[in-house]
Design an enzyme around this catalytic site. Sequence first.
Site, mmCIF file in Angstrom:
data_model
loop_
_atom_site.group_PDB
_atom_site.id
_atom_site.type_symbol
_atom_site.label_atom_id
_atom_site.label_comp_id
_atom_site.label_asym_id
_atom_site.label_seq_id
_atom_site.Cartn_x
_atom_site.Cartn_y
_atom_site.Cartn_z
ATOM 1 N N GLU A 213 -0.684 -44.689 -38.684
ATOM 2 C CA GLU A 213 -2.020 -44.491 -39.251
ATOM 3 C C GLU A 213 -1.882 -44.205 -40.745
ATOM 4 O O GLU A 213 -2.756 -44.502 -41.540
ATOM 5 C CB GLU A 213 -2.684 -43.306 -38.542
ATOM 6 N N ARG B 156 -10.491 -46.060 -37.295
ATOM 7 C CA ARG B 156 -9.555 -45.916 -38.424
ATOM 8 C C ARG B 156 -9.357 -47.245 -39.178
ATOM 9 O O ARG B 156 -8.258 -47.580 -39.600
ATOM 10 C CB ARG B 156 -8.179 -45.436 -37.931
ATOM 11 N N SER C 297 -2.532 -37.035 -38.443
ATOM 12 C CA SER C 297 -2.021 -37.942 -37.408
ATOM 13 C C SER C 297 -1.158 -39.010 -38.059
ATOM 14 O O SER C 297 -1.619 -39.697 -38.968
ATOM 15 C CB SER C 297 -3.174 -38.656 -36.698
HETATM 16 N N1 EPU Z 1 -1.984 -34.682 -26.529
HETATM 17 C C1 EPU Z 1 -0.824 -34.307 -25.913
HETATM 18 N N2 EPU Z 1 0.166 -33.759 -26.660
HETATM 19 C C2 EPU Z 1 0.043 -33.579 -27.991
HETATM 20 C C3 EPU Z 1 -1.138 -33.970 -28.632
HETATM 21 C C4 EPU Z 1 -2.159 -34.529 -27.881
HETATM 22 O O1 EPU Z 1 -0.679 -34.466 -24.700
HETATM 23 O O2 EPU Z 1 1.003 -33.066 -28.603
HETATM 24 C C5 EPU Z 1 -3.078 -35.277 -25.720
HETATM 25 C C6 EPU Z 1 -3.874 -34.267 -24.935
HETATM 26 O O3 EPU Z 1 -4.261 -34.875 -23.729
HETATM 27 C C7 EPU Z 1 -5.098 -34.038 -25.778
HETATM 28 C C8 EPU Z 1 -5.326 -35.433 -26.344
HETATM 29 O O4 EPU Z 1 -3.991 -35.923 -26.558
HETATM 30 O O5 EPU Z 1 -6.192 -33.626 -25.022
HETATM 31 C C9 EPU Z 1 -6.089 -35.489 -27.638
HETATM 32 O O6 EPU Z 1 -5.487 -34.611 -28.583
HETATM 33 P P1 EPU Z 1 -6.289 -34.148 -29.885
HETATM 34 O O7 EPU Z 1 -7.630 -33.630 -29.499
HETATM 35 O O8 EPU Z 1 -5.412 -33.244 -30.658
HETATM 36 O O9 EPU Z 1 -6.579 -35.512 -30.640
HETATM 37 P P2 EPU Z 1 -5.670 -36.774 -30.998
HETATM 38 O O10 EPU Z 1 -6.164 -37.944 -30.215
HETATM 39 O O11 EPU Z 1 -4.242 -36.441 -30.893
HETATM 40 C C10 EPU Z 1 -7.339 -37.611 -32.843
HETATM 41 C C11 EPU Z 1 -7.327 -37.959 -34.293
HETATM 42 C C12 EPU Z 1 -7.243 -36.692 -35.150
HETATM 43 C C13 EPU Z 1 -8.457 -35.829 -34.833
HETATM 44 C C14 EPU Z 1 -8.446 -35.509 -33.330
HETATM 45 C C15 EPU Z 1 -9.670 -34.756 -32.895
HETATM 46 C C16 EPU Z 1 -6.285 -40.143 -34.420
HETATM 47 C C17 EPU Z 1 -5.116 -40.941 -34.871
HETATM 48 N N3 EPU Z 1 -6.206 -38.826 -34.596
HETATM 49 O O12 EPU Z 1 -6.081 -36.997 -32.536
HETATM 50 O O13 EPU Z 1 -7.317 -37.085 -36.517
HETATM 51 O O14 EPU Z 1 -8.444 -34.626 -35.570
HETATM 52 O O15 EPU Z 1 -8.437 -36.747 -32.566
HETATM 53 O O16 EPU Z 1 -10.755 -35.613 -32.879
HETATM 54 O O17 EPU Z 1 -7.258 -40.720 -33.946
HETATM 55 C C18 EPU Z 1 -6.036 -37.568 -38.444
HETATM 56 O O18 EPU Z 1 -6.506 -38.699 -38.380
HETATM 57 O O19 EPU Z 1 -5.214 -37.243 -39.333
HETATM 58 C C19 EPU Z 1 -6.400 -36.599 -37.432
HETATM 59 C C20 EPU Z 1 -5.884 -35.376 -37.382
#
Ligand code: EPU
Length: 339
Positions: A333, A165, A237
């Site tokens: 972010e 990012r 995010s």
């Molecule tokens: N998790 C939780 N609770 C939550 C959300 C997430 O426990 O409410 C934990 C879970 O363990 C889950 C892990 O976080 O398995 C990852 O969650 P998720 O796959 O939803 O991904 P993220 O790390 O929360 C990132 C990006 C997203 C992108 C997703 C999928 C960032 C800041 N965000 O989110 O990007 O869609 O991975 O690759 O890196 C964005 O930038 O706007 C965005 C949506």
Amino acid sequence: MVDIQYNTSLLPYNTFGIDVKAAQFVSCLTIDDIKEVITLIHDQNLPYLVIGGGSNLVFTQDFDGLIIYPKLDGISTVKQDQQHVWIEAGAGVVWDDLVAYTVNKNLHGLENLSYIPGHVGASPIQNIGAYGIEAKDSIEVVNGIYIDNKQSFTLTNDDCEFDYRNSIFKNKLKNKTIVTSVIFKLAKKTTFNLSYGNVLEEVEKLGEINLSNIRNAIIEIRKSKLPNPEVNGNAGSFFKNPIITKALYTKILHNYPTLPSYPIDDHFIKIPAGWLIETAGWKGQSRGQVAVHDKQALVLINKGLATGKDVFQLAQVIITDIKNKFEIELEAEVNMIGS
Ligand code: EPU
């Protein structure tokens, strides 16, 4: 001649649905328009802000300057060889229209980035990423104009200093350029990247593993987790996933054995901020008109009448709470614009 609008509502230009005004607003359809606008901001010494789809910013007050809205369109093939096709897209092309275009042409590389809101011009700025892929994996060059001297530039992938990012456009070149187009190097054939979370499972539910099933599966995953900005304003995010030392990771793991993690290298580990925020009890909680999304704690949503200041305040409270509970300093972010 560009058409400057005065006292313009920015409501249609930010997905968080914040109702603020810009003193001046201009759309740029061509590179000549951009050069004309740069002359204007120099002559009038105007504060300015370049926006794309407005999907990664929150205005905390009216903008007392000129909002520049690049709308350069067009998707075209630059060249190809046996394995690759180079596709150029204008900064104003809607990101997901580009992804749909490449999937229809059976070109590999952007499919995991389906349904991300925003415009092509913003994709290199914060190196958008999802489901195991980042824009940097396909970006060949970024074309644009320097604001100080109106010269055109072409930056190679290496020049852009991409990171999670992050890029040169958020650092050394912050507010110093206007991106006009991006060229992506896409593969005619490749192995798919389906290792993130339940992506493979969701693709298999749709049938064979091909580009269009991957795109549709990603769209379904995003729709199930992320709020629709038409219903609840949001900017995806809100925080970055923090990267912490192994020592701190081990310390937190002691109290929270289910702490998820993604290794970075021998010393650092990335932690999902969504997990931290949910574990701290924030999921589904609201403060006035702003809430933590009940399906993905990393996303803050507008319940209808939120101001940018409301959003900022809830973000600050969450940052402080996570710092107190986990010794981790979350970083936004989303770009907060205003004091
Ligand atoms: N998790 C939780 N609770 C939550 C959300 C997430 O426990 O409410 C934990 C879970 O363990 C889950 C892990 O976080 O398995 C990852 O969650 P998720 O796959 O939803 O991904 P993220 O790390 O929360 C990132 C990006 C997203 C992108 C997703 C999928 C960032 C800041 N965000 O989110 O990007 O869609 O991975 O690759 O890196 C964005 O930038 O706007 C965005 C949506």
